[in-house]
Design a protein around this motif. Structure first.
Motif, PDB file in Angstrom:
ATOM      1  N   PRO A 133       0.807  -1.226   0.000  1.00  0.00           N
ATOM      2  CA  PRO A 133       0.000   0.000   0.000  1.00  0.00           C
ATOM      3  C   PRO A 133       0.840   1.276   0.000  1.00  0.00           C
ATOM      4  N   GLU A 134       2.082   1.210   0.532  1.00  0.00           N
ATOM      5  CA  GLU A 134       2.925   2.407   0.576  1.00  0.00           C
ATOM      6  C   GLU A 134       3.338   2.865  -0.812  1.00  0.00           C
ATOM      7  N   THR A 135       3.667   1.932  -1.677  1.00  0.00           N
ATOM      8  CA  THR A 135       4.152   2.281  -3.019  1.00  0.00           C
ATOM      9  C   THR A 135       3.107   2.099  -4.102  1.00  0.00           C
ATOM     10  N   GLY A 136       2.030   1.359  -3.783  1.00  0.00           N
ATOM     11  CA  GLY A 136       1.017   1.078  -4.786  1.00  0.00           C
ATOM     12  C   GLY A 136       1.455   0.077  -5.830  1.00  0.00           C
ATOM     13  N   THR A 137       2.476  -0.726  -5.503  1.00  0.00           N
ATOM     14  CA  THR A 137       3.014  -1.709  -6.446  1.00  0.00           C
ATOM     15  C   THR A 137       3.152  -3.056  -5.759  1.00  0.00           C
ATOM     16  N   MET A 138       3.334  -4.103  -6.577  1.00  0.00           N
ATOM     17  CA  MET A 138       3.634  -5.422  -6.036  1.00  0.00           C
ATOM     18  C   MET A 138       5.096  -5.447  -5.604  1.00  0.00           C
ATOM     19  N   GLN A 139       5.338  -5.976  -4.411  1.00  0.00           N
ATOM     20  CA  GLN A 139       6.690  -6.031  -3.864  1.00  0.00           C
ATOM     21  C   GLN A 139       6.987  -7.449  -3.375  1.00  0.00           C
ATOM     22  N   PRO A 140       8.268  -7.853  -3.392  1.00  0.00           N
ATOM     23  CA  PRO A 140       8.600  -9.214  -2.955  1.00  0.00           C
ATOM     24  C   PRO A 140       8.413  -9.413  -1.456  1.00  0.00           C
ATOM     25  N   VAL A 141       7.979 -10.596  -1.089  1.00  0.00           N
ATOM     26  CA  VAL A 141       7.978 -11.035   0.308  1.00  0.00           C
ATOM     27  C   VAL A 141       9.366 -11.586   0.601  1.00  0.00           C
ATOM     28  N   THR A 142       9.995 -11.134   1.664  1.00  0.00           N
ATOM     29  CA  THR A 142      11.384 -11.521   1.944  1.00  0.00           C
ATOM     30  C   THR A 142      11.551 -12.221   3.292  1.00  0.00           C
ATOM     31  N   VAL A 143      10.444 -12.596   3.915  1.00  0.00           N
ATOM     32  CA  VAL A 143      10.458 -13.335   5.176  1.00  0.00           C
ATOM     33  C   VAL A 143       9.653 -14.611   4.970  1.00  0.00           C
ATOM     34  N   PRO A 144      10.120 -15.766   5.448  1.00  0.00           N
ATOM     35  CA  PRO A 144       9.392 -17.026   5.219  1.00  0.00           C
ATOM     36  C   PRO A 144       7.958 -16.996   5.717  1.00  0.00           C
ATOM     37  N   ASP A 145       7.086 -17.676   4.968  1.00  0.00           N
ATOM     38  CA  ASP A 145       5.697 -17.887   5.370  1.00  0.00           C
ATOM     39  C   ASP A 145       5.553 -19.134   6.232  1.00  0.00           C
ATOM     40  N   THR A 146       6.494 -20.052   6.093  1.00  0.00           N
ATOM     41  CA  THR A 146       6.483 -21.275   6.887  1.00  0.00           C
ATOM     42  C   THR A 146       7.910 -21.550   7.334  1.00  0.00           C
ATOM     43  N   TYR A 147       8.075 -22.039   8.587  1.00  0.00           N
ATOM     44  CA  TYR A 147       9.403 -22.045   9.202  1.00  0.00           C
ATOM     45  C   TYR A 147       9.449 -23.143  10.255  1.00  0.00           C
ATOM     46  N   VAL A 148      10.444 -24.014  10.158  1.00  0.00           N
ATOM     47  CA  VAL A 148      10.643 -25.078  11.140  1.00  0.00           C
ATOM     48  C   VAL A 148      12.074 -24.995  11.644  1.00  0.00           C
ATOM     49  N   VAL A 149      12.227 -24.968  12.964  1.00  0.00           N
ATOM     50  CA  VAL A 149      13.553 -24.863  13.582  1.00  0.00           C
ATOM     51  C   VAL A 149      13.706 -25.977  14.605  1.00  0.00           C
ATOM     52  N   SER A 150      14.824 -26.666  14.560  1.00  0.00           N
ATOM     53  CA  SER A 150      15.133 -27.670  15.579  1.00  0.00           C
ATOM     54  C   SER A 150      16.397 -27.259  16.310  1.00  0.00           C
ATOM     55  N   GLY A 151      16.432 -27.565  17.594  1.00  0.00           N
ATOM     56  CA  GLY A 151      17.594 -27.186  18.393  1.00  0.00           C
ATOM     57  C   GLY A 151      17.637 -27.972  19.678  1.00  0.00           C
ATOM     58  N   GLU A 152      18.375 -27.434  20.622  1.00  0.00           N
ATOM     59  CA  GLU A 152      18.513 -28.091  21.912  1.00  0.00           C
ATOM     60  C   GLU A 152      18.647 -27.037  22.999  1.00  0.00           C
ATOM     61  N   LEU A 153      18.274 -27.417  24.207  1.00  0.00           N
ATOM     62  CA  LEU A 153      18.381 -26.534  25.352  1.00  0.00           C
ATOM     63  C   LEU A 153      19.582 -26.919  26.192  1.00  0.00           C
ATOM     64  N   ALA A 154      20.087 -25.969  26.955  1.00  0.00           N
ATOM     65  CA  ALA A 154      21.259 -26.237  27.785  1.00  0.00           C
ATOM     66  C   ALA A 154      20.992 -27.353  28.790  1.00  0.00           C
ATOM     67  N   ARG A 155      19.736 -27.556  29.169  1.00  0.00           N
ATOM     68  CA  ARG A 155      19.392 -28.613  30.116  1.00  0.00           C
ATOM     69  C   ARG A 155      19.394 -29.992  29.453  1.00  0.00           C
ATOM     70  N   GLY A 156      19.584 -30.063  28.117  1.00  0.00           N
ATOM     71  CA  GLY A 156      19.700 -31.336  27.424  1.00  0.00           C
ATOM     72  C   GLY A 156      18.497 -31.742  26.606  1.00  0.00           C
ATOM     73  N   ALA A 157      17.387 -31.025  26.723  1.00  0.00           N
ATOM     74  CA  ALA A 157      16.185 -31.401  25.982  1.00  0.00           C
ATOM     75  C   ALA A 157      16.276 -30.957  24.530  1.00  0.00           C
ATOM     76  N   ARG A 158      15.630 -31.709  23.660  1.00  0.00           N
ATOM     77  CA  ARG A 158      15.490 -31.320  22.267  1.00  0.00           C
ATOM     78  C   ARG A 158      14.264 -30.426  22.115  1.00  0.00           C
ATOM     79  N   ILE A 159      14.310 -29.499  21.148  1.00  0.00           N
ATOM     80  CA  ILE A 159      13.189 -28.594  20.942  1.00  0.00           C
ATOM     81  C   ILE A 159      12.943 -28.402  19.453  1.00  0.00           C
ATOM     82  N   THR A 160      11.674 -28.375  19.075  1.00  0.00           N
ATOM     83  CA  THR A 160      11.281 -28.158  17.689  1.00  0.00           C
ATOM     84  C   THR A 160      10.217 -27.063  17.644  1.00  0.00           C
ATOM     85  N   TYR A 161      10.420 -26.108  16.748  1.00  0.00           N
ATOM     86  CA  TYR A 161       9.463 -25.023  16.520  1.00  0.00           C
ATOM     87  C   TYR A 161       8.867 -25.176  15.119  1.00  0.00           C
TER      88      TYR A 161
END
Length: 344
Positions: free
Chosen positions: A214-242
């Motif tokens: 709406p700011e420019t009145g033109t089509m502009q690229p989306v540059t941030v993911p629409d879907t996102y999965v992250v896996s990692g671990e916590l310092a306490r040893g547990a696994r975590i998935t987002y």
């Protein structure tokens, strides 16, 4: 003790929360505002009876009558305005997310260390104000046993419509390496379970590649993911998935599940939760410990830290730096297509 506050940026959260919150506190005055345009600055000033409109953030920070600054811009300006305000001798309340990336967050944290007499506070993730302290206590006391797995899921379908206009959160130039609500939930997880450690791996996709701006009145690229999965671990040893997605419905399954050796804790948006103890036929609802459900008191806590020297609890710059290291590393993992270690 009268405290005069200036506003840099007056977006939705500033209007909905910060301005009313400050106005409820005796001896606190909102004395100046500068927004993205002179027109929007004047509109906010007129709407809320703020006496002064500043032409630039630099002019506001230079004003000797202003003791504290509330920064309500998008993340792309948080570093610049936070550092400027602290160097000018102002206390700072900065909107979340802390910064665009880890380098900017470090600059903010270092500026805070150079000015230990000034309060530096981030607006906290607000979704667990009711139950967060109680959940933290239950985990610390071993009610779940040893935590082995954590899953975080938020599928909201808010971007399913390709005709919906481009949002600032879909623009990396405004939001940086913050993706959807990932950083908010990293902050919550670290409150309950401690810091992330080891490494993270992220995968994602931009499903709808462009949208109408709406700011420019033109089509502009989306540059941030629409879907996102992250896996990692916590310092306490547990696994975590987002798992986050703005192009998938499924609110009934949203929330956080913490799987321990004795029980499973399930938290849902809306700040309700239940504990399912192994061997018991039914889960039981978790209620907040007496006196812990404080609700939204962000502005009160900020002023208390200025007046009384109360330590910043939600959320300190140190805690912000911790969640930004996860946010930043996950984004780089997505860009590079490989698992990356978290920096110290």
């Amino acid at each position: 003790m009268s405290i005069r506050i200036g506003l840099i940026g007056a977006g939705a959260n500033t209007v909905a929360q910060h301005i009313p919150g400050f106005r409820r506190i005796p001896g606190v005055e909102l004395v100046g505002v500068v927004n993205r345009t002179p027109e929007s600055s004047r509109r906010i000033a007129d709407q809320f009876g703020i006496p002064r409109v500043f032409e630039t953030p630099e002019a506001l920070c230079a004003d000797p009558e202003i003791a504290a600054v509330c920064i309500g811009t998008w993340p792309y300006k948080h570093r610049d305005y936070t550092v400027m305000a602290l160097e000018a001798g102002k206390h700072v309340l900065c909107e979340a997310r802390m910064a665009c990336d880890l380098e900017e967050a470090r600059a903010m944290y270092e500026a805070h260390l150079r000015h230990p007499g000034l309060v530096a506070q981030l607006v906290p993730a607000p979704f667990d104000f009711r139950l967060g302290p109680t959940i933290t206590r239950l985990i610390a006391e071993g009610a779940l046993g040893e935590v082995r797995e954590v899953t975080v899921r938020l599928l909201n379908g808010q971007a399913l419509d390709p005709g919906a206009p481009l949002h600032w959160r879909q623009r990396r130039d405004y939001s940086g390496r913050n993706v959807m609500m990932f950083g908010i939930y990293v902050e919550i997880i670290e409150r309950w379970l401690g810091r992330h450690a080891g490494s993270v791996s992220a995968d994602g996709a931009i499903v709808i590649p462009e949208r109408f701006d709406p700011e420019t009145g033109t089509m502009q690229p989306v540059t941030v993911p629409d879907t996102y999965v992250v896996s990692g671990e916590l310092a306490r040893g547990a696994r975590i998935t987002y798992h986050f997605s703005s192009v998938a419905g499924g609110a009934e399954a949203n929330g956080i599940a913490i799987h321990g050796t004795k029980a499973v804790l399930r938290w849902r948006p809306g700040d309700t939760a239940e504990l399912h103890v192994f061997g018991q036929p039914h889960p039981h609802a978790i209620e907040p410990d007496p006196g812990t459900d404080r609700g939204w008191r962000v502005e009160e806590d900020f002023i208390a830290s200025i007046r009384e020297g109360a330590p910043v609890r939600l959320t300190s710059f140190e805690d912000g730096l911790a969640y930004m290291r996860v946010v930043d590393t996950a984004h780089r993992s997505w860009e590079e297509g490989r698992r990356l270690p978290l920096p110290e």
